[in-house]
Design an enzyme around this catalytic site. Structure first.
Site, PDB file in Angstrom:
ATOM      1  N   THR A  40      -4.108  -0.819  -7.139  1.00 27.97           N
ATOM      2  CA  THR A  40      -4.828   0.405  -7.492  1.00 27.97           C
ATOM      3  C   THR A  40      -3.939   1.623  -7.616  1.00 27.97           C
ATOM      4  O   THR A  40      -2.846   1.661  -7.051  1.00 27.97           O
ATOM      5  CB  THR A  40      -5.921   0.690  -6.439  1.00 27.97           C
ATOM      6  OG1 THR A  40      -6.824   1.680  -6.942  1.00 27.97           O
ATOM      7  CG2 THR A  40      -5.331   1.166  -5.125  1.00 27.97           C
ATOM      8  N   ASN A  59      -6.131   4.224  -7.282  1.00 27.86           N
ATOM      9  CA  ASN A  59      -7.353   4.803  -6.717  1.00 27.86           C
ATOM     10  C   ASN A  59      -8.313   5.230  -7.814  1.00 27.86           C
ATOM     11  O   ASN A  59      -8.990   4.402  -8.378  1.00 27.86           O
ATOM     12  CB  ASN A  59      -7.071   5.927  -5.711  1.00 27.86           C
ATOM     13  CG  ASN A  59      -8.309   6.224  -4.874  1.00 27.86           C
ATOM     14  OD1 ASN A  59      -9.161   5.355  -4.700  1.00 27.86           O
ATOM     15  ND2 ASN A  59      -8.439   7.434  -4.371  1.00 27.86           N
ATOM     16  N   THR A  98      -9.124   0.625 -10.344  1.00 26.84           N
ATOM     17  CA  THR A  98      -8.475  -0.398  -9.517  1.00 26.84           C
ATOM     18  C   THR A  98      -8.598  -1.677 -10.309  1.00 26.84           C
ATOM     19  O   THR A  98      -9.373  -1.758 -11.252  1.00 26.84           O
ATOM     20  CB  THR A  98      -9.163  -0.552  -8.153  1.00 26.84           C
ATOM     21  OG1 THR A  98      -9.007   0.659  -7.424  1.00 26.84           O
ATOM     22  CG2 THR A  98      -8.625  -1.698  -7.315  1.00 26.84           C
ATOM     23  N   ARG A 134       0.837  -1.199   0.000  1.00 29.28           N
ATOM     24  CA  ARG A 134       0.000   0.000   0.000  1.00 29.28           C
ATOM     25  C   ARG A 134       0.872   1.249   0.000  1.00 29.28           C
ATOM     26  O   ARG A 134       1.948   1.266   0.611  1.00 29.28           O
ATOM     27  CB  ARG A 134      -0.863  -0.030   1.269  1.00 29.28           C
ATOM     28  CG  ARG A 134      -1.837   1.119   1.452  1.00 29.28           C
ATOM     29  CD  ARG A 134      -3.025   0.991   0.570  1.00 29.28           C
ATOM     30  NE  ARG A 134      -4.136   1.840   1.002  1.00 29.28           N
ATOM     31  CZ  ARG A 134      -5.128   2.181   0.189  1.00 29.28           C
ATOM     32  NH1 ARG A 134      -5.160   1.767  -1.062  1.00 29.28           N
ATOM     33  NH2 ARG A 134      -6.119   2.924   0.630  1.00 29.28           N
ATOM     34  N   GLU A 176      -4.265   8.243  -3.845  1.00 31.76           N
ATOM     35  CA  GLU A 176      -4.685   7.459  -2.681  1.00 31.76           C
ATOM     36  C   GLU A 176      -4.874   8.322  -1.428  1.00 31.76           C
ATOM     37  O   GLU A 176      -5.468   7.876  -0.464  1.00 31.76           O
ATOM     38  CB  GLU A 176      -3.635   6.381  -2.403  1.00 31.76           C
ATOM     39  CG  GLU A 176      -4.182   4.993  -2.134  1.00 31.76           C
ATOM     40  CD  GLU A 176      -4.750   4.332  -3.377  1.00 31.76           C
ATOM     41  OE1 GLU A 176      -5.925   3.952  -3.357  1.00 31.76           O
ATOM     42  OE2 GLU A 176      -4.020   4.198  -4.375  1.00 31.76           O
TER      43      GLU A 176
HETATM   44  O1  DON Z   1      -8.003   1.225  -1.473  1.00 35.82           O
HETATM   45  C1  DON Z   1      -9.184   1.492  -1.731  1.00 35.82           C
HETATM   46  O2  DON Z   1     -10.108   1.097  -1.063  1.00 35.82           O
HETATM   47  C2  DON Z   1      -9.473   2.349  -2.936  1.00 35.82           C
HETATM   48  N1  DON Z   1      -8.341   3.179  -3.232  1.00 35.82           N
HETATM   49  C3  DON Z   1      -9.851   1.467  -4.083  1.00 35.82           C
HETATM   50  C4  DON Z   1     -10.288   2.262  -5.281  1.00 35.82           C
HETATM   51  C5  DON Z   1     -11.132   1.526  -6.229  1.00 35.82           C
HETATM   52  O3  DON Z   1     -11.442   0.378  -6.076  1.00 35.82           O
HETATM   53  C6  DON Z   1     -11.634   2.315  -7.364  1.00 35.82           C
HETATM   54  N2  DON Z   1     -12.484   1.524  -8.126  1.00 35.82           N
HETATM   55  N3  DON Z   1     -13.132   1.130  -8.848  1.00 35.82           N
END
Ligand code: DON
Length: 543
Positions: free
Chosen positions: A372, A374, A354, A80, A393
């Site tokens: 991702t 984001n 993502t 992350r 993010e």
């Molecule tokens: O980590 C997370 O929860 C988000 N940054 C995920 C973003 C995401 O899934 C966008 N999607 N379709």
């Protein structure tokens, strides 16, 4: 458990499901050349970084959930992003102390220090069989030779262009001379190809130190960001124990903090476990599921954040007795109003990218990876000369109490911005294991990831196959806003009416949600299946 004993047999076949056929192919070629699921995971991820650049990539991060068959062991690799050393809550507040959402979404201030390159190196060094360079080969080729644009990518470019127009780097690649790509337009990413070649030659160190790191830091700072060379040099992957939960003889292995997925899925399953199967059918079943979602997301908002910075009461939140208390507040005839629950309280937006892929190799090793940057094309910013689209993010942090992020999620002190902290995630790569076999599950979808994975797990436990799991019509409640958002057809007219009569506000989603990729292995038939979401452009293949 029987499931584990049987899992030591070999599937003899491998399956890969990812969001793009070229990524699935890249993974297959690595398996064919003697790599295992972990090498293939790096190859798939690297290929996605090129051919699905709006969703994940070197400018972002994510989670790899691994199962090492010969050791019968699970590993959760947390790659992350972390907040830069100079980030603080005030970075995202205006002079009047009001949150500036755009600063956490657009341009370099929105970007956390990326983890993906370090994640690749870690996975390959510890668990792979082939050199990192081998697993990056296809990605390098896709970057240099180009690949055809497709509708999701073209839509993302149009969506992000207003932000990306502020800096030249993004447009030079994705809309040269101002022309948006159409289906079939060749997307060539020469700088990204060079960046990947450097990483192939010198490993992830080439990303975090030296010339490339300097280019990123210079580019970020020149455009108003706050990264330092030290931020990059200090980045490290964390290996964590996954969350393991039991549900009626099934085992669910899923994401720990800094993902909220494992805690929330555990809470929801613990709540459901107090009802008989008959009580969980039809509209009443949906009602109970929605109420369990509401309560799990309330706790998410209040308690969860990076475990290095905040002590969430995990033992309590995941204890069956706690769920008993939550269950006691559920009225089978009436929806609880979120505002009636104690907790935080203050409208919903959409921004969705993502990627998730699932891999099973012929030896039984597994990977569930959700990665991702984001939002669509992350921050929309590429540090000049790197080809790396930086994430946004920082919006996954809570900028202020009762101030929903781009996914409508609330948060508080537990998920406030702090230097070196990981923003709370919803990404939930998951294994579902039962006597019947195993399912490797995950999806993008922001706040909705957790409930999509939760319902896919329930479907697998109820006998669904991989195709049925990815096709399942979706619905979601996240405590705030107090509504059930659903795809068309998620409820029959009778169920719709019955839920409305109970007091649920049902809102049909304008767009389908998620892009799920599932691989399953049924022990009794020794059948391996790989399925990619019909909503997306991906491909599941069994070899
Ligand atoms: O980590 C997370 O929860 C988000 N940054 C995920 C973003 C995401 O899934 C966008 N999607 N379709």
């Amino acid at each position: 458990m029987a499931a584990v004993a049987q899992a030591r047999d070999l599937p003899g076949r491998s399956g890969i499901a990812s969001a793009h056929p070229l990524a699935t192919t890249a993974g297959y070629e690595v398996l064919r050349d003697g790599g295992n699921a972990f090498d293939a995971a790096v190859a798939v991820s690297a290929a996605l970084a090129v051919v699905e650049p709006h969703s994940s990539g070197l400018g972002g991060g994510g989670f790899f959930l691994l199962y090492l068959a010969d050791e019968d062991r699970y590993v959760f690799v947390d790659a992350r992003e972390v907040a830069p050393g100079a980030a603080s809550p005030s970075t995202y507040l205006d002079d009047a102390g009001q949150p500036v959402r755009a600063a956490a979404l657009n341009g370099p201030l929105a970007a956390g220090i990326p983890g993906l390159a370090a994640g690749w190196q870690h996975v390959v060094d510890r668990y792979g069989r082939l050199p990192l360079a081998r697993s990056l080969q296809s990605a390098i080729r896709y970057a240099e030779d180009g690949f055809p644009a497709y509708s999701r990518l073209a839509l993302g470019v149009r969506f992000r262009r207003r932000v990306a127009d502020q800096w030249p780097g993004f447009g030079e690649v994705f809309y040269p001379e101002g022309v948006n790509p159409e289906d079939g337009t060749a997307i060539v990413q020469q700088d990204l190809g060079n960046t990947l070649k450097r990483i192939a030659a010198d490993g992830a160190a080439a990303f975090y130190r030296g010339e490339l790191a300097a280019k990123m830091v210079d580019g970020v700072r020149a455009a108003g960001g706050n990264w330092t060379l030290d931020d990059l040099a200090r980045y490290s992957v964390v290996e964590r124990a996954p969350v393991v939960t039991q549900y009626f003889g099934n085992r669910i292995v899923t994401a720990p903090l800094p993902s909220s997925g494992g805690v929330a899925i555990t809470t929801m399953l613990n709540i459901l476990a107090g009802y008989s199967p008959a009580e969980l059918t039809g509209a009443q079943g949906y009602h109970v599921i929605i109420e369990s979602m509401r309560r799990a997301y309330r706790d998410r908002a209040e308690y969860l954040g990076d475990p290095a910075f905040t002590d969430a009461p995990l033992a309590r939140l995941m204890h069956p007795d706690y769920a008993t208390g939550l269950r006691a507040g559920i009225d089978l005839e009436r929806a609880t109003r979120s505002a009636e629950l104690t907790g935080l309280w203050p409208e919903d937006t959409e921004s969705r990218q993502t990627t998730h892929f699932s891999i099973l190799d012929a030896e039984g090793n597994r990977v569930a990876a959700t990665l991702t940057i984001n939002g669509w094309f992350g921050s929309g910013f590429i540090p000049p000369g790197t080809g790396i689209i930086l994430n946004n993010e920082m919006d996954d942090f809570s900028l202020a109490a009762a101030n929903p992020n781009t996914f409508g999620l609330l948060g508080d002190a537990a998920n406030a911005v702090a230097p070196g902290k990981r923003p709370l995630s919803s990404m939930s790569p998951t294994f579902v294991e039962s006597d019947r076999g195993i399912a490797i599950v995950g999806t993008p979808g922001g706040s909705r990831i957790i409930t999509m994975v939760f319902r896919a797990a329930l479907a697998w436990m109820a006998g669904a196959n991989a195709d049925e799991m990815v096709a399942l019509k979706r619905f979601h409640h996240q405590y705030f806003p107090d509504e059930v958002v659903h795809e068309p057809g998620a409820f029959s007219p009778e169920e719709f009416q019955s839920l409305t009569e109970r007091g649920h506000l049902l809102r049909e989603s304008r767009r389908p949600f998620g892009n799920m990729n599932v691989v399953t292995w049924d022990y009794s038939s020794n059948q391996v299946e790989a399925a990619s979401d019909p909503r997306g452009a991906g491909e599941g293949r069994v070899y």
